[in-house]
Design an enzyme around this catalytic site. Structure first.
Site, mmCIF file in Angstrom:
data_model
loop_
_atom_site.group_PDB
_atom_site.id
_atom_site.type_symbol
_atom_site.label_atom_id
_atom_site.label_comp_id
_atom_site.label_asym_id
_atom_site.label_seq_id
_atom_site.Cartn_x
_atom_site.Cartn_y
_atom_site.Cartn_z
ATOM 1 N N LYS A 85 63.918 65.757 91.372
ATOM 2 C CA LYS A 85 63.749 64.520 90.422
ATOM 3 C C LYS A 85 64.822 64.082 89.581
ATOM 4 O O LYS A 85 65.221 65.450 88.691
ATOM 5 C CB LYS A 85 62.022 64.239 89.706
ATOM 6 C CG LYS A 85 61.456 65.497 88.954
ATOM 7 C CD LYS A 85 62.029 65.249 87.524
ATOM 8 C CE LYS A 85 61.921 66.594 86.660
ATOM 9 N NZ LYS A 85 62.556 66.775 85.139
ATOM 10 N N VAL A 111 68.050 75.438 90.810
ATOM 11 C CA VAL A 111 67.170 76.811 90.309
ATOM 12 C C VAL A 111 67.386 76.464 88.113
ATOM 13 O O VAL A 111 68.275 76.801 88.243
ATOM 14 C CB VAL A 111 66.675 77.730 90.819
ATOM 15 C CG1 VAL A 111 65.296 78.601 89.954
ATOM 16 C CG2 VAL A 111 66.721 77.600 91.427
ATOM 17 N N ALA A 145 66.689 74.167 86.624
ATOM 18 C CA ALA A 145 67.966 72.985 86.257
ATOM 19 C C ALA A 145 67.268 71.879 85.773
ATOM 20 O O ALA A 145 68.382 71.176 84.780
ATOM 21 C CB ALA A 145 68.343 72.772 88.107
ATOM 22 N N LEU A 205 64.987 70.145 87.703
ATOM 23 C CA LEU A 205 65.624 68.784 88.140
ATOM 24 C C LEU A 205 63.908 68.918 88.811
ATOM 25 O O LEU A 205 63.627 68.400 90.083
ATOM 26 C CB LEU A 205 66.582 69.064 89.117
ATOM 27 C CG LEU A 205 67.828 68.694 88.283
ATOM 28 C CD1 LEU A 205 68.637 69.197 89.883
ATOM 29 C CD2 LEU A 205 68.045 67.297 88.691
ATOM 30 N N SER A 215 58.195 72.291 91.394
ATOM 31 C CA SER A 215 57.296 71.456 91.164
ATOM 32 C C SER A 215 57.245 71.025 92.986
ATOM 33 O O SER A 215 56.097 70.507 93.363
ATOM 34 C CB SER A 215 56.925 70.238 90.182
ATOM 35 O OG SER A 215 57.034 70.942 89.100
ATOM 36 N N SER A 216 58.350 70.570 93.106
ATOM 37 C CA SER A 216 59.127 69.249 94.857
ATOM 38 C C SER A 216 58.627 69.881 95.108
ATOM 39 O O SER A 216 58.168 69.912 96.502
ATOM 40 C CB SER A 216 60.140 69.115 94.142
ATOM 41 O OG SER A 216 59.994 68.328 95.647
ATOM 42 N N ASP A 255 54.770 68.501 87.227
ATOM 43 C CA ASP A 255 54.832 68.353 87.164
ATOM 44 C C ASP A 255 54.673 67.919 88.948
ATOM 45 O O ASP A 255 55.672 66.904 89.766
ATOM 46 C CB ASP A 255 56.615 68.171 87.367
ATOM 47 C CG ASP A 255 57.328 67.784 85.652
ATOM 48 O OD1 ASP A 255 57.102 67.145 85.357
ATOM 49 O OD2 ASP A 255 58.155 68.497 85.556
#
Ligand code: ATP
Length: 287
Positions: free
Chosen positions: A11, A96, A98, A100, A104-105, A137
């Site tokens: 994300k 990693v 980062a 982004l 979490s994703s 997140d």
């Protein structure tokens, strides 16, 4: 053998605002986030034996209890007294630490996949509540698409899809500590992004509106401490980006560009400054 594959997209924050520090020491947040077409891949294989096996295809990422994917499996196992097991392979593409939400994703994808493989029949809301126990997140990552996230980031209001454009990401090879960035943030002294303006722009499908309302309050901390992050942002704008912003607590910076030829110029230009550069689009839900 029951086996499924799940994608875990990264994300970016189109806006990130911290309103105030709460009594529980978390900041009250307002974030507009969107998933992008840069994804890790998970493969889950059902095991009859009561065990969690995790194989991470990347260096320097733990494959034990410290991994959010492992924690997601352990949480479901414990909460629903599951006696079956799972073997998970995690193939990393998202940089990693980062900003982004890679971890979490991955956890969100694991929850979705395990819900299927263990036949739990949990709703998205139930999965999001479980995910929130592991990380703020994770609920957003379960919903995906574009959304407004409030509270600690765990209260999700889905929004329409991001208008199509190109996204250039550049991650300098420095690491920033998210808790450290929030610790150094002075919410009373900084300029705050216009979250309502960003939500409206998304609702209108207006790329220009998004560019006008883009903002991340955490830039005040990370850009001041790491001039290279600021330099990347300036370079993106110089090379022709319509807008550029740091994602999360950084250090990744992304540019939004309407035209492919310009996006390519930003991408090629940035590769001279930065080792990790990506050219992607907003995430399109697979049919
Ligand atoms: P956020 O945007 O939510 O702050 P991030 O992109 O900054 O996330 P991650 O890549 O999610 O950060 O991971 C940060 C740390 O979490 C890593 O240093 C790693 O040791 C640990 N970690 C745990 N599980 C994972 C995972 N599945 N993938 C990557 N890192 C993980």
């Amino acid at each position: 053998m029951m086996k499924i594959n799940v994608k875990a997209p990264a994300k970016i924050n189109l806006s990130l605002d911290a309103l105030y520090k709460r009594p529980d020491n978390y900041h009250e947040l307002e974030m507009v986030m969107t998933t992008i077409d840069l994804a890790d891949r998970l493969q889950l294989v059902l095991l009859e034996k009561d065990t969690i096996k995790l194989d991470v295809k990347a260096h320097f990422i733990p494959d034990d209890k410290r991994n959010l994917v492992y924690q997601a499996a352990a949480l479901l196992k414990e909460r629903f007294s599951i006696k079956q097991g799972v073997a998970i392979t995690l193939d990393k593409s998202i940089p990693v630490a980062a900003g982004l939400a890679g971890g979490s994703s991955d956890a969100a994808a694991a929850l979705k996949g395990l819900n299927q493989i263990w036949g739990l029949q949990l709703t998205l809301t139930e999965l999001a509540n479980l995910g929130a126990e592991l990380g703020s997140d994770i609920p957003f990552c379960l919903y995906g698409g574009t959304a407004l996230a409030t509270g600690r980031g765990e209260i999700i209001k889905p929004l329409p899809m991001m208008p199509n454009c190109w996204i250039v990401l550049a991650k300098p090879s420095i690491s920033v500590s998210t808790p450290g960035v929030y610790r150094d943030l002075r919410v009373g002294e900084v300029e705050h992004p216009n979250t309502a303006g960003m939500v409206q722009a998304i609702q209108d499908g207006s790329f220009e509106g998004i560019c006008d309302n883009i903002g991340n309050v955490l830039e005040t901390v990370t850009l001041a401490k790491h001039p290279e992050v600021k330099r990347i942002k300036e370079k993106m704008l110089e090379f022709g980006a319509d807008t550029a912003l740091m994602s999360g607590s950084g250090p990744t910076v992304f540019a939004l560009v309407k035209q492919y030829s310009r996006a390519k110029r930003v991408y090629n230009g940035l590769r001279g400054f930065c080792e990790e550069v990506y050219l992607v689009r907003p995430w399109q839900e697979e049919k």
